[in-house]
Design a protein around this motif. Sequence first.
Motif, PDB file in Angstrom:
ATOM      1  N   THR A 183      -1.999 -34.181   3.108  1.00  0.00           N
ATOM      2  CA  THR A 183      -0.898 -33.341   2.627  1.00  0.00           C
ATOM      3  C   THR A 183      -0.830 -32.020   3.387  1.00  0.00           C
ATOM      4  O   THR A 183       0.250 -31.527   3.708  1.00  0.00           O
ATOM      5  CB  THR A 183      -1.154 -32.990   1.136  1.00  0.00           C
ATOM      6  N   GLY A 184      -2.007 -31.424   3.666  1.00  0.00           N
ATOM      7  CA  GLY A 184      -2.069 -30.133   4.344  1.00  0.00           C
ATOM      8  C   GLY A 184      -1.414 -30.210   5.716  1.00  0.00           C
ATOM      9  O   GLY A 184      -0.687 -29.295   6.127  1.00  0.00           O
ATOM     10  N   LEU A 185      -1.643 -31.310   6.409  1.00  0.00           N
ATOM     11  CA  LEU A 185      -1.066 -31.450   7.747  1.00  0.00           C
ATOM     12  C   LEU A 185       0.452 -31.639   7.654  1.00  0.00           C
ATOM     13  O   LEU A 185       1.201 -31.079   8.462  1.00  0.00           O
ATOM     14  CB  LEU A 185      -1.732 -32.623   8.481  1.00  0.00           C
ATOM     15  N   SER A 186       0.926 -32.404   6.676  1.00  0.00           N
ATOM     16  CA  SER A 186       2.385 -32.573   6.497  1.00  0.00           C
ATOM     17  C   SER A 186       3.025 -31.199   6.263  1.00  0.00           C
ATOM     18  O   SER A 186       4.067 -30.879   6.836  1.00  0.00           O
ATOM     19  CB  SER A 186       2.732 -33.415   5.275  1.00  0.00           C
ATOM     20  N   TRP A 187       2.374 -30.396   5.407  1.00  0.00           N
ATOM     21  CA  TRP A 187       2.891 -29.049   5.129  1.00  0.00           C
ATOM     22  C   TRP A 187       2.942 -28.230   6.420  1.00  0.00           C
ATOM     23  O   TRP A 187       3.938 -27.561   6.717  1.00  0.00           O
ATOM     24  CB  TRP A 187       1.990 -28.373   4.079  1.00  0.00           C
ATOM     25  N   ALA A 188       1.865 -28.293   7.220  1.00  0.00           N
ATOM     26  CA  ALA A 188       1.790 -27.506   8.460  1.00  0.00           C
ATOM     27  C   ALA A 188       2.894 -27.927   9.436  1.00  0.00           C
ATOM     28  O   ALA A 188       3.548 -27.075  10.049  1.00  0.00           O
ATOM     29  CB  ALA A 188       0.419 -27.689   9.110  1.00  0.00           C
ATOM     30  N   LEU A 189       3.121 -29.230   9.543  1.00  0.00           N
ATOM     31  CA  LEU A 189       4.120 -29.708  10.509  1.00  0.00           C
ATOM     32  C   LEU A 189       5.534 -29.341  10.062  1.00  0.00           C
ATOM     33  O   LEU A 189       6.401 -29.059  10.881  1.00  0.00           O
ATOM     34  CB  LEU A 189       3.972 -31.224  10.720  1.00  0.00           C
ATOM     35  N   LYS A 190       5.736 -29.305   8.761  1.00  0.00           N
ATOM     36  CA  LYS A 190       7.036 -28.876   8.226  1.00  0.00           C
ATOM     37  C   LYS A 190       7.232 -27.381   8.541  1.00  0.00           C
ATOM     38  O   LYS A 190       8.291 -26.951   8.995  1.00  0.00           O
ATOM     39  CB  LYS A 190       7.044 -29.117   6.704  1.00  0.00           C
ATOM     40  N   ARG A 191       6.194 -26.606   8.319  1.00  0.00           N
ATOM     41  CA  ARG A 191       6.297 -25.160   8.532  1.00  0.00           C
ATOM     42  C   ARG A 191       6.435 -24.817  10.020  1.00  0.00           C
ATOM     43  O   ARG A 191       7.245 -23.978  10.407  1.00  0.00           O
ATOM     44  CB  ARG A 191       5.067 -24.473   7.948  1.00  0.00           C
ATOM     45  N   LEU A 192       5.631 -25.480  10.860  1.00  0.00           N
ATOM     46  CA  LEU A 192       5.624 -25.126  12.285  1.00  0.00           C
ATOM     47  C   LEU A 192       6.814 -25.710  13.036  1.00  0.00           C
ATOM     48  O   LEU A 192       7.372 -25.072  13.922  1.00  0.00           O
ATOM     49  CB  LEU A 192       4.325 -25.615  12.948  1.00  0.00           C
ATOM     50  N   ASN A 193       7.177 -26.966  12.698  1.00  0.00           N
ATOM     51  CA  ASN A 193       8.190 -27.668  13.509  1.00  0.00           C
ATOM     52  C   ASN A 193       9.440 -28.048  12.725  1.00  0.00           C
ATOM     53  O   ASN A 193      10.365 -28.634  13.296  1.00  0.00           O
ATOM     54  CB  ASN A 193       7.594 -28.967  14.093  1.00  0.00           C
ATOM     55  N   GLY A 194       9.423 -27.820  11.421  1.00  0.00           N
ATOM     56  CA  GLY A 194      10.576 -28.185  10.601  1.00  0.00           C
ATOM     57  C   GLY A 194      10.758 -29.688  10.427  1.00  0.00           C
ATOM     58  O   GLY A 194      11.844 -30.144  10.094  1.00  0.00           O
ATOM     59  N   VAL A 195       9.679 -30.468  10.662  1.00  0.00           N
ATOM     60  CA  VAL A 195       9.828 -31.930  10.522  1.00  0.00           C
ATOM     61  C   VAL A 195       9.175 -32.421   9.234  1.00  0.00           C
ATOM     62  O   VAL A 195       8.159 -31.887   8.797  1.00  0.00           O
ATOM     63  CB  VAL A 195       9.211 -32.708  11.719  1.00  0.00           C
ATOM     64  N   ASN A 196       9.794 -33.438   8.650  1.00  0.00           N
ATOM     65  CA  ASN A 196       9.183 -34.096   7.496  1.00  0.00           C
ATOM     66  C   ASN A 196       8.524 -35.360   8.002  1.00  0.00           C
ATOM     67  O   ASN A 196       9.198 -36.216   8.561  1.00  0.00           O
ATOM     68  CB  ASN A 196      10.270 -34.506   6.481  1.00  0.00           C
ATOM     69  N   ILE A 197       7.208 -35.443   7.847  1.00  0.00           N
ATOM     70  CA  ILE A 197       6.558 -36.678   8.288  1.00  0.00           C
ATOM     71  C   ILE A 197       5.980 -37.416   7.090  1.00  0.00           C
ATOM     72  O   ILE A 197       5.547 -36.796   6.120  1.00  0.00           O
ATOM     73  CB  ILE A 197       5.437 -36.428   9.319  1.00  0.00           C
ATOM     74  N   ASP A 198       5.975 -38.727   7.212  1.00  0.00           N
ATOM     75  CA  ASP A 198       5.343 -39.562   6.194  1.00  0.00           C
ATOM     76  C   ASP A 198       3.859 -39.526   6.441  1.00  0.00           C
ATOM     77  O   ASP A 198       3.424 -39.886   7.534  1.00  0.00           O
ATOM     78  CB  ASP A 198       5.771 -41.028   6.396  1.00  0.00           C
ATOM     79  N   ARG A 199       3.049 -39.115   5.450  1.00  0.00           N
ATOM     80  CA  ARG A 199       1.618 -39.209   5.697  1.00  0.00           C
ATOM     81  C   ARG A 199       1.171 -40.663   5.493  1.00  0.00           C
ATOM     82  O   ARG A 199       1.781 -41.417   4.724  1.00  0.00           O
ATOM     83  CB  ARG A 199       0.818 -38.238   4.830  1.00  0.00           C
ATOM     84  N   TYR A 200       0.140 -41.006   6.234  1.00  0.00           N
ATOM     85  CA  TYR A 200      -0.394 -42.369   6.163  1.00  0.00           C
ATOM     86  C   TYR A 200      -1.896 -42.205   5.926  1.00  0.00           C
ATOM     87  O   TYR A 200      -2.671 -42.073   6.868  1.00  0.00           O
ATOM     88  CB  TYR A 200      -0.104 -43.077   7.497  1.00  0.00           C
TER      89      TYR A 200
END
Length: 244
Positions: A69-86
Amino acid sequence: MKRMTFTDFYGLDIVSSSREEIDGFIKDCLERDEKIKITTMNAQIAYFYLKDHSAAKAISDSFVIPDGTGLSWALKRLNGVNIDRYPGVEIMYSLCEICSELGKKAYILGGLEGVAQMAAVNLHQETGVEINGYRNGYFDIDKESQAICQRIKESQADILFVGLGAPRQEEWIYRFFEQTGCTLAVGVGGSLDIYANTAKRAPGWVQKANLEWLYRILQHPIKKFKVIFQIMSFVKQVLKGKKV
Ligand code: UDP
């Protein structure tokens, strides 16, 4: 070969494709015998990527799937992307299913004595995967790894699951993967304990609330104390980073 999409995390390419696309890509690699090393990255592994040079070298040389979850949050904040965590625990299961479907074999390295064996028995029962060998994860890396690689090679396994804790497992894969003769290696950390039934996954509602990481820390608060510090350091770095 299926095309993957990636997003940047401080110079590291992290896969942003869906889990179906990731599974398809991995299947292609196995069918074509194309070597692939996989890191399932959570906030703790991201911390090692940012702070530890040898871990960063190992992680950068792998195919990085966003686990936490932490990485999904970081990628949203840094790059504005929503990624599906696996989550790594689910990747391990999917890999066993793929292995079974393709008639490939696996080997499990890691955990306390008996854990890899129990995980092998349970995963075979659930997915049909053939596990050609296993061994515990407590050994002298410099002195014993050559012999361990030889045993893995003799087992003729295609997929190698390595659960030595992070970043030990990523560094081990980086150093020794070529010698194992396997097509794919992946660091699976504590997932071995889940499949061996020596640890429990968080209840469904905790997973849905994206709090599985907290559940794991609260299960072993003393042992995991340093993980809290690592997660906080990772969060601090991301908060300082560029915001989209
Ligand atoms: N482990 C291992 N060898 C080691 C350290 C850890 O086999 O030298 C195993 C440990 O028994 C557990 C898994 O690696 O099954 C994950 O360990 P830990 O919970 O410390 O790491 P994390 O899941 O936080 O990466």
